[in-house]
Scaffold this motif. Sequence first.
Motif, mmCIF file in Angstrom:
data_model
loop_
_atom_site.group_PDB
_atom_site.id
_atom_site.type_symbol
_atom_site.label_atom_id
_atom_site.label_comp_id
_atom_site.label_asym_id
_atom_site.label_seq_id
_atom_site.Cartn_x
_atom_site.Cartn_y
_atom_site.Cartn_z
ATOM 1 N N GLU A 174 19.995 25.592 -10.975
ATOM 2 C CA GLU A 174 20.825 25.165 -12.095
ATOM 3 C C GLU A 174 20.823 23.650 -12.279
ATOM 4 O O GLU A 174 21.402 23.145 -13.234
ATOM 5 N N SER A 175 20.179 22.931 -11.346
ATOM 6 C CA SER A 175 20.135 21.473 -11.424
ATOM 7 C C SER A 175 18.767 21.030 -11.932
ATOM 8 O O SER A 175 17.734 21.495 -11.452
ATOM 9 N N ASP A 176 18.757 20.147 -12.921
ATOM 10 C CA ASP A 176 17.491 19.614 -13.422
ATOM 11 C C ASP A 176 17.277 18.166 -12.987
ATOM 12 O O ASP A 176 16.376 17.484 -13.477
ATOM 13 N N ALA A 177 18.108 17.688 -12.047
ATOM 14 C CA ALA A 177 17.971 16.320 -11.546
ATOM 15 C C ALA A 177 16.773 16.231 -10.602
ATOM 16 O O ALA A 177 16.541 17.120 -9.776
ATOM 17 N N TYR A 178 15.997 15.159 -10.723
ATOM 18 C CA TYR A 178 14.855 14.964 -9.849
ATOM 19 C C TYR A 178 14.564 13.462 -9.752
ATOM 20 O O TYR A 178 15.083 12.654 -10.523
ATOM 21 N N GLU A 188 0.837 -1.190 0.000
ATOM 22 C CA GLU A 188 0.000 0.000 0.000
ATOM 23 C C GLU A 188 0.874 1.242 0.000
ATOM 24 O O GLU A 188 1.812 1.366 0.775
ATOM 25 N N LYS A 189 0.566 2.180 -0.889
ATOM 26 C CA LYS A 189 1.320 3.417 -0.965
ATOM 27 C C LYS A 189 0.488 4.551 -0.391
ATOM 28 O O LYS A 189 -0.723 4.628 -0.590
ATOM 29 N N VAL A 190 1.129 5.458 0.315
ATOM 30 C CA VAL A 190 0.455 6.547 1.008
ATOM 31 C C VAL A 190 0.745 7.892 0.347
ATOM 32 O O VAL A 190 -0.158 8.679 0.097
ATOM 33 N N PHE A 191 2.024 8.165 0.082
ATOM 34 C CA PHE A 191 2.416 9.429 -0.520
ATOM 35 C C PHE A 191 3.170 9.179 -1.825
ATOM 36 O O PHE A 191 3.994 8.266 -1.914
ATOM 37 N N GLY A 192 2.904 10.012 -2.817
ATOM 38 C CA GLY A 192 3.742 10.079 -4.003
ATOM 39 C C GLY A 192 4.537 11.367 -3.909
ATOM 40 O O GLY A 192 3.943 12.458 -3.825
ATOM 41 N N VAL A 193 5.858 11.299 -3.873
ATOM 42 C CA VAL A 193 6.670 12.487 -3.622
ATOM 43 C C VAL A 193 7.572 12.815 -4.813
ATOM 44 O O VAL A 193 7.992 11.929 -5.571
ATOM 45 N N TYR A 194 7.845 14.102 -4.945
ATOM 46 C CA TYR A 194 8.775 14.621 -5.948
ATOM 47 C C TYR A 194 9.986 15.151 -5.196
ATOM 48 O O TYR A 194 9.855 15.954 -4.263
ATOM 49 N N LEU A 195 11.174 14.694 -5.567
ATOM 50 C CA LEU A 195 12.415 15.085 -4.899
ATOM 51 C C LEU A 195 13.324 15.805 -5.881
ATOM 52 O O LEU A 195 13.434 15.418 -7.047
ATOM 53 N N ALA A 196 13.966 16.852 -5.406
ATOM 54 C CA ALA A 196 14.912 17.585 -6.248
ATOM 55 C C ALA A 196 15.917 18.292 -5.348
ATOM 56 O O ALA A 196 15.726 18.396 -4.128
ATOM 57 N N LYS A 197 16.978 18.775 -5.951
ATOM 58 C CA LYS A 197 17.955 19.583 -5.237
ATOM 59 C C LYS A 197 17.504 21.042 -5.281
ATOM 60 O O LYS A 197 17.044 21.527 -6.314
ATOM 61 N N ARG A 218 20.612 21.255 -0.115
ATOM 62 C CA ARG A 218 19.323 21.074 0.533
ATOM 63 C C ARG A 218 18.391 20.282 -0.375
ATOM 64 O O ARG A 218 18.398 20.450 -1.593
ATOM 65 N N LEU A 219 17.587 19.430 0.258
ATOM 66 C CA LEU A 219 16.636 18.598 -0.477
ATOM 67 C C LEU A 219 15.301 19.318 -0.574
ATOM 68 O O LEU A 219 14.759 19.798 0.422
ATOM 69 N N LYS A 276 20.017 9.827 -7.461
ATOM 70 C CA LYS A 276 19.684 10.474 -8.733
ATOM 71 C C LYS A 276 19.812 11.993 -8.667
ATOM 72 O O LYS A 276 19.941 12.660 -9.697
ATOM 73 N N LEU A 277 19.778 12.544 -7.457
ATOM 74 C CA LEU A 277 19.838 13.997 -7.298
ATOM 75 C C LEU A 277 21.266 14.524 -7.234
ATOM 76 O O LEU A 277 21.484 15.726 -7.337
ATOM 77 N N HIS A 278 22.236 13.630 -7.024
ATOM 78 C CA HIS A 278 23.648 14.014 -6.926
ATOM 79 C C HIS A 278 23.854 15.065 -5.830
ATOM 80 O O HIS A 278 24.521 16.080 -6.034
ATOM 81 N N LEU A 279 23.244 14.814 -4.687
ATOM 82 C CA LEU A 279 23.382 15.750 -3.577
ATOM 83 C C LEU A 279 24.809 15.752 -3.043
ATOM 84 O O LEU A 279 25.418 14.690 -2.848
#
Length: 251
Positions: free
Chosen positions: A16-20, A3-12, A46-47, A38-41
């Motif tokens: 200037e970064s298009d990684a997500y 069961e999934k509760v949240f669908g989240v979008y993550l990025a830096k 900061r996330l 995938k975000l290359h933090l």
Amino acid sequence: MSEKVFGVYLAKEDPESDAYAKLDLPAQPWELLDALDKLHLQEGDRLYLEIDDYYDFEELATVLQDREDSLAELNDLAERLTRLNDVHRTALQGLIQMETAKGGGGISVTRLRDLTESADCCHVVPEALNDSQLGRFYAENGFVPEVEGISDTVFELLDFTAIGLRARKEEGGVFTRKGYVLQNSDLKRAPSVAREIAEPDYMVLLEVAGLQGDGPAQDGTGPILVKLPATPEELETVTERLNVASSQELW
């Protein structure tokens, strides 16, 4: 965890970064780490976290705040929510109403974890959706001593709305879409969660089941999650649980 509760979008937090990355919670540790990779933090980055979907928990969309809390804490909240049964979920809805009635806006991830932990601190009356139904329930079940022993005819003349209203005000209970909720014990505090996501204690997480024909056995014993590498003793335990002769008979 299906069961999934949240669908989240993550990025830096870097224009200037298009990684997500996109991720459904709750997720396994390796899924969280893979998304962050995938975000290359780098150190000091900061996330940025945004909840895109609440799936079957839409009621949280208007109350959940502090969405930039740690991903690990939000994932823990999601996992706790999947463990709620129908009664506890109704209790949580009641606790959320009580919390928001205090003022101050939304509810933090940390506080919502506490409320989820406290779902068993409530009494739920599913058949009571308003004061009249609550009053009738209390009168019929011995919670109003003054009406005990009266005839059925006189009973039906009672002002159940007034009885329910008085009880609700005295108890501080609330009505939800699925019943009346009354807090009957002190709320609990959920254990703290480390902000850093720990590396999983395995290299491969394998799902196994007994073999029957060309697919998994349908005997109700599987599947089982196995952490690899595993010791011979741990593998033997798996085969015993699946009631197969050797690891070669696993699917």
